[in-house]
Design an enzyme around this catalytic site. Structure first.
Site, PDB file in Angstrom:
ATOM      1  N   CYS A  82      52.189 -14.337 -73.618  1.00 42.00           N
ATOM      2  CA  CYS A  82      50.817 -13.852 -73.451  1.00 42.00           C
ATOM      3  C   CYS A  82      50.359 -12.941 -74.585  1.00 42.00           C
ATOM      4  CB  CYS A  82      50.637 -13.178 -72.092  1.00 42.00           C
ATOM      5  SG  CYS A  82      51.543 -11.644 -71.854  1.00 42.00           S
ATOM      6  N   HIS A 133      50.840  -8.302 -68.444  1.00 35.92           N
ATOM      7  CA  HIS A 133      50.296  -9.621 -68.767  1.00 35.92           C
ATOM      8  C   HIS A 133      48.865  -9.456 -69.255  1.00 35.92           C
ATOM      9  CE1 HIS A 133      50.288 -13.962 -68.762  1.00 35.92           C
ATOM     10  NE2 HIS A 133      49.099 -13.948 -68.178  1.00 35.92           N
ATOM     11  N   HIS A 145      45.009 -17.822 -71.024  1.00 32.43           N
ATOM     12  CA  HIS A 145      46.230 -17.045 -71.259  1.00 32.43           C
ATOM     13  C   HIS A 145      47.420 -17.975 -71.393  1.00 32.43           C
ATOM     14  CE1 HIS A 145      47.796 -17.036 -66.897  1.00 32.43           C
ATOM     15  NE2 HIS A 145      46.795 -17.863 -66.946  1.00 32.43           N
TER      16      HIS A 145
END
Length: 174
Positions: A82, A133, A145
């Site tokens: 990510c 994240h 993402h």
């Protein structure tokens, strides 16, 4: 012993994004130039925000990478985690970002969910307290993402219960 091995493999796959420290290669800027090295160091919270661009361009670049595989520590189209995905996308627009999610969370200005715009970063608490994240808003309540599940860069909805329950905050960097 086999159960312990399976559990450890599962933990590594789930925590991949939050624990990486890989450094992306320098990416060319328009005209073939390379971004300057950050005087504060790659992991510094203060990003060197050279040429700025609009959020629509950033989100367009992010969307163009849909389908790229997930790779723990990855920071190029061969595979992303990510934070590597965010670093790569922003580098394509001359914006140097820290490599780690927690450091990325320290960059930019806070944005409310009501004011989210394409190119804004959204942060989540997934595997540990704090930012673990990150994704890039593409419009509405959608973000793109590099998740560790299903293995490819993809678009999701912030309003999905999983993400809504883990939402930590949003930042505007551009």
């Amino acid at each position: 012993m086999v159960r312990l091995s399976i559990l450890l493999v599962g933990i590594v796959l789930v925590t991949g994004c939050a624990s990486t420290g890989a450094v992306p290669r320098p990416f060319p800027l328009p005209g073939g130039a390379h971004p300057p090295a950050s005087p504060a160091g790659e992991g510094a919270a203060a990003a060197v925000m050279a040429p700025s661009t609009d959020g629509y361009s950033i989100s367009s670049t992010a969307l163009s990478l849909r389908g790229a595989p997930y790779r723990n520590g990855g920071a190029d189209p061969g595979g992303f985690d990510c934070s590597g995905f965010v670093s790569y996308v922003f580098a394509q627009h001359g914006l140097r970002m820290p490599r780690e999610v927690r450091k990325q969370y320290e960059v930019g200005k806070d944005v409310t969910t009501a004011a989210l715009a394409p190119g804004d970063l959204v942060f989540f608490t997934t595997v540990a307290p704090g930012a673990s994240h990150v994704g890039i808003i593409v419009g509405g309540d959608q973000f793109v993402h590099a998740p560790s599940t299903n293995g490819v860069v993809r678009v999701e909805h912030l309003s999905t219960r999983y993400w809504a329950d883990r939402f930590l905050g949003a930042k505007r960097v551009n």
